[in-house]
Design a protein around this motif. Structure first.
Motif, short mmCIF file in Angstrom:
data_model
loop_
_atom_site.label_atom_id
_atom_site.label_comp_id
_atom_site.label_asym_id
_atom_site.label_seq_id
_atom_site.Cartn_x
_atom_site.Cartn_y
_atom_site.Cartn_z
N LYS A 8 32.98 47.17 39.55
CA LYS A 8 33.10 48.11 40.65
C LYS A 8 33.53 47.37 41.91
N LEU A 9 34.31 48.08 42.70
CA LEU A 9 34.80 47.46 43.92
C LEU A 9 33.64 46.95 44.78
N GLN A 10 32.58 47.74 44.85
CA GLN A 10 31.46 47.37 45.72
C GLN A 10 30.79 46.08 45.24
N GLU A 11 30.95 45.75 43.94
CA GLU A 11 30.27 44.58 43.39
C GLU A 11 31.21 43.39 43.20
N ALA A 12 32.50 43.65 43.30
CA ALA A 12 33.47 42.61 43.00
C ALA A 12 33.44 41.51 44.06
N ARG A 13 33.45 40.28 43.58
CA ARG A 13 33.44 39.12 44.47
C ARG A 13 34.66 38.25 44.16
N LEU A 14 35.18 37.64 45.18
CA LEU A 14 36.32 36.75 45.01
C LEU A 14 35.83 35.31 45.18
N CYS A 15 36.00 34.52 44.14
CA CYS A 15 35.62 33.11 44.22
C CYS A 15 36.50 32.42 45.27
N LEU A 16 35.86 31.71 46.19
CA LEU A 16 36.62 31.07 47.25
C LEU A 16 37.25 29.77 46.80
N ASP A 17 36.86 29.30 45.62
CA ASP A 17 37.40 28.03 45.13
C ASP A 17 38.57 28.22 44.17
N CYS A 18 38.45 29.20 43.24
CA CYS A 18 39.53 29.38 42.27
C CYS A 18 40.11 30.79 42.32
N GLU A 19 39.57 31.65 43.19
CA GLU A 19 40.09 33.01 43.38
C GLU A 19 39.89 33.92 42.19
N GLU A 20 38.96 33.56 41.32
CA GLU A 20 38.58 34.46 40.22
C GLU A 20 37.82 35.65 40.80
N LEU A 21 38.02 36.83 40.21
CA LEU A 21 37.23 37.99 40.57
C LEU A 21 36.07 38.11 39.59
N HIS A 22 34.87 38.26 40.10
CA HIS A 22 33.71 38.36 39.23
C HIS A 22 32.60 39.12 39.93
N THR A 23 31.50 39.35 39.23
CA THR A 23 30.38 40.11 39.81
C THR A 23 29.07 39.32 39.69
N LEU A 64 45.20 38.03 50.98
CA LEU A 64 44.56 38.08 49.67
C LEU A 64 45.59 38.30 48.57
N ARG A 65 46.54 39.22 48.81
CA ARG A 65 47.57 39.51 47.82
C ARG A 65 48.39 38.26 47.53
N GLU A 66 48.74 37.54 48.58
CA GLU A 66 49.52 36.32 48.40
C GLU A 66 48.72 35.29 47.62
N ALA A 67 47.43 35.21 47.93
CA ALA A 67 46.59 34.24 47.25
C ALA A 67 46.53 34.56 45.76
N LEU A 68 46.40 35.85 45.42
CA LEU A 68 46.31 36.23 44.02
C LEU A 68 47.65 36.07 43.32
N ALA A 69 48.74 36.34 44.04
CA ALA A 69 50.06 36.26 43.43
C ALA A 69 50.48 34.82 43.15
N SER A 70 49.87 33.90 43.87
CA SER A 70 50.28 32.49 43.72
C SER A 70 49.51 31.78 42.64
N ARG A 71 48.63 32.51 41.90
CA ARG A 71 47.85 31.85 40.88
C ARG A 71 48.72 31.40 39.72
#
Ligand code: ZN
Length: 71
Positions: A8-23, A64-71
């Motif tokens: 869920k969007l409300q629970e989603a977290r973005l890792c600041l080190d590797c930019e993984e999305l997790h909860t 954020l979009r740029e960060a995710l697109a550059s993975r």
């Protein structure tokens, strides 16, 4: 980008080190405990009257979009 099916969007977290999305309390990929809630960038049900805040969030979303697109 991998996301859990029930994330869920409300629970989603973005890792600041590797930019993984997790909860989880720490990143399942790199085990980092540094994360930021996605709702910081993407308000789910918020009516925005503060235009300055809206502009700031829009800029943050682009970053954020740029960060995710550059993975
Ligand atoms: Zn990570």
């Amino acid at each position: 980008m991998e996301t859990d099916p029930g994330m869920k969007l409300q629970e989603a977290r973005l890792c600041l080190d590797c930019e993984e999305l997790h909860t989880q309390e720490q990143c399942p990929v790199c085990a980092s405990e540094a994360f930021s809630f996605l709702t910081r960038w993407i308000p789910s049900n918020e009516v925005t009257r503060d235009l300055a805040a809206a502009e700031r969030r829009r800029a943050d979303r682009l970053i954020l979009r740029e960060a995710l697109a550059s993975r």
